[in-house]
Design a protein around this motif. Structure first.
Motif, PDB file in Angstrom:
ATOM      1  N   LYS A 189       0.848  -1.197   0.000  1.00 35.65           N
ATOM      2  CA  LYS A 189       0.000   0.000   0.000  1.00 35.65           C
ATOM      3  C   LYS A 189       0.882   1.245   0.000  1.00 35.65           C
ATOM      4  CE  LYS A 189      -2.380  -0.786   3.770  1.00 35.65           C
ATOM      5  NZ  LYS A 189      -1.835  -2.020   4.337  1.00 35.65           N
ATOM      6  N   PRO A 190       0.549   2.249  -0.788  1.00 38.87           N
ATOM      7  CA  PRO A 190       1.399   3.449  -0.873  1.00 38.87           C
ATOM      8  C   PRO A 190       1.354   4.294   0.395  1.00 38.87           C
ATOM      9  CG  PRO A 190      -0.599   3.748  -2.166  1.00 38.87           C
ATOM     10  CD  PRO A 190      -0.593   2.319  -1.715  1.00 38.87           C
TER      11      PRO A 190
ATOM     12  N   ALA B 266      -0.968  12.345  -4.360  1.00 35.55           N
ATOM     13  CA  ALA B 266      -1.595  11.048  -4.110  1.00 35.55           C
ATOM     14  C   ALA B 266      -2.700  10.779  -5.124  1.00 35.55           C
ATOM     15  CB  ALA B 266      -2.154  11.005  -2.693  1.00 35.55           C
TER      16      ALA B 266
ATOM     17  N   THR C 111      -3.339  -2.691 -10.572  1.00 34.31           N
ATOM     18  CA  THR C 111      -2.177  -3.362  -9.981  1.00 34.31           C
ATOM     19  C   THR C 111      -1.949  -4.761 -10.525  1.00 34.31           C
ATOM     20  OG1 THR C 111      -3.540  -4.114  -8.116  1.00 34.31           O
ATOM     21  CG2 THR C 111      -2.373  -2.027  -7.849  1.00 34.31           C
TER      22      THR C 111
ATOM     23  N   LEU D 185       2.440   2.038  -9.147  1.00 29.81           N
ATOM     24  CA  LEU D 185       2.193   1.932  -7.712  1.00 29.81           C
ATOM     25  C   LEU D 185       3.490   2.096  -6.923  1.00 29.81           C
ATOM     26  CD1 LEU D 185       0.358   1.280  -5.291  1.00 29.81           C
ATOM     27  CD2 LEU D 185       0.793  -1.150  -5.742  1.00 29.81           C
ATOM     28  N   GLN D 186       4.552   1.498  -7.409  1.00 31.67           N
ATOM     29  CA  GLN D 186       5.849   1.637  -6.747  1.00 31.67           C
ATOM     30  C   GLN D 186       6.301   3.095  -6.749  1.00 31.67           C
ATOM     31  OE1 GLN D 186       8.945  -0.759  -8.511  1.00 31.67           O
ATOM     32  NE2 GLN D 186      10.306  -0.536  -6.754  1.00 31.67           N
TER      33      GLN D 186
ATOM     34  N   LEU E 109       4.338   5.744  -6.886  1.00 32.39           N
ATOM     35  CA  LEU E 109       3.471   6.467  -5.961  1.00 32.39           C
ATOM     36  C   LEU E 109       3.905   6.245  -4.524  1.00 32.39           C
ATOM     37  CD1 LEU E 109       0.931   8.050  -5.140  1.00 32.39           C
ATOM     38  CD2 LEU E 109      -0.376   5.941  -5.453  1.00 32.39           C
ATOM     39  N   ASP E 110       4.226   5.020  -4.186  1.00 40.40           N
ATOM     40  CA  ASP E 110       4.684   4.711  -2.837  1.00 40.40           C
ATOM     41  C   ASP E 110       5.950   5.500  -2.503  1.00 40.40           C
ATOM     42  OD1 ASP E 110       4.739   3.287  -0.347  1.00 40.40           O
ATOM     43  OD2 ASP E 110       6.205   1.896  -1.184  1.00 40.40           O
TER      44      ASP E 110
ATOM     45  N   SER F 259       0.686   9.802   4.476  1.00 40.86           N
ATOM     46  CA  SER F 259       0.002   8.515   4.421  1.00 40.86           C
ATOM     47  C   SER F 259      -1.496   8.730   4.218  1.00 40.86           C
ATOM     48  CB  SER F 259       0.247   7.757   5.725  1.00 40.86           C
ATOM     49  OG  SER F 259      -0.453   6.544   5.765  1.00 40.86           O
TER      50      SER F 259
END
Length: 307
Positions: free
Chosen positions: A54-55, A246, A259, A268-269, A271-272, A281
């Motif tokens: 999860k980011p 975000a 995903t 996703l990576q 963004l995290d 968060s």
């Protein structure tokens, strides 16, 4: 009662009583009660916490953009809330949405928050989730388990009433709501949880239907919420730039196919990494994902009756 993630082929953990007699409402009441609803709420919180990657959020990899939370702390927090969730379901039995019920639920929630803080050593792990899941628990009791929109509507009817005994201090979420004009947790509940029933649940089911794994479907649901929600956790810690990063990052993952695709996983990576670099968060989005998992599990458990 341990609750595991089920596939579509799994039978409902709450089968109808033998003989199938009684009205639909009576079958619901016999099949799922306050203890089971509380277990489902705890299950939803644990499932959200353990979902990976999860980011910016706590997951199996580590604490994300948090110094005071980790996965085991979230698990302890969820377990500490079981008795509060059960009491909320119990107090809603035989009731209609009104101010007295709203205030009784709030009092139970504040007591649950105290137990949560004791379990986490003072860290706010699930304050927003207590509000959302508490209302939805009561909504499930009033409306009967099954249709998420009906449950969310009952929860909204409760949330419309004021709490005369609410603490006078202004929370971080309320300060952010006033400063940025965000709906916040209160507005989301009063509107009938639109990010849950109109965004998270459809995204979850669409990804499943497209062949995604359960983990991928849940991540896609989280990202769909992030792409739309004015998350007060992001606004509190990083202001509008963090929220915009975000939202645009979540949109990029979904535009890449979600995903389940290599391009989506790469987005996703990215963004995290971006959220971690900003030390922010999307906690509000995580709370609404847990709410979606709660409603989805109830709906899937009663799918044969709904059909």
């Amino acid at each position: 009662m341990p609750i595991r993630a089920r596939t579509r082929a799994d039978p409902s953990p709450y089968p109808p009583p033998a003989g199938g007699g009684g009205t639909r409402t009576e079958r619901h009441a016999n099949a799922i009660g306050p203890h089971a609803l509380a277990d489902l709420a705890v299950w939803a919180l644990v499932e959200e916490a353990e979902l990976t990657p999860k980011p910016g959020l706590v997951d199996r990899r580590g604490p994300g953009a948090h110094r005071d939370l980790d996965l085991e702390t979230l698990r302890r927090s969820a377990r500490a809330l079981r008795s509060a969730f059960r009491a909320m379901a119990e107090v809603a039995q035989g009731r209609a949405p009104d101010q007295a019920l709203r205030e009784e639920l709030a009092a139970i929630g504040r007591a649950g928050e105290t137990r949560m803080m004791a379990a986490t050593g003072g860290s706010n792990a699930h304050r927003g989730a207590i509000w959302a899941l508490g209302l939805l628990l009561a909504g499930a009791v009033i409306a009967g388990p099954g249709d998420p929109c009906r449950i969310a509507g009952a929860a909204a009817a409760i949330a419309q009433w004021p709490d005369r005994f609410a603490p006078r201090h202004t929370s971080n979420g309320e300060q952010v709501r006033q400063a940025h004009g965000a709906a916040g947790a209160r507005g989301e509940a009063q509107a009938g949880f639109p990010h849950v029933v109109a965004i998270a649940l459809p995204a979850l089911r669409a990804s499943r239907a497209a062949g995604a794994t359960e983990e991928e479907a849940r991540l896609d649901a989280l990202l769909a919420v992030m792409a739309s929600l004015d998350d007060t956790c992001l606004l509190h810690r990083g202001g509008r730039p963090a929220l915009q990063a975000a939202q645009s990052g979540a949109c990029a993952v979904l535009a890449a196919g979600g995903t389940a695709t290599p391009a989506g996983r790469a987005a996703l990576q990215a963004l995290d990494a971006d959220l971690l670099s900003r030390w922010v968060s999307p906690g509000g989005s995580a709370d609404l994902l847990a709410a979606a998992l709660f409603l989805d599990r109830i709906d899937r458990s009663f799918a044969p009756w709904n059909a």
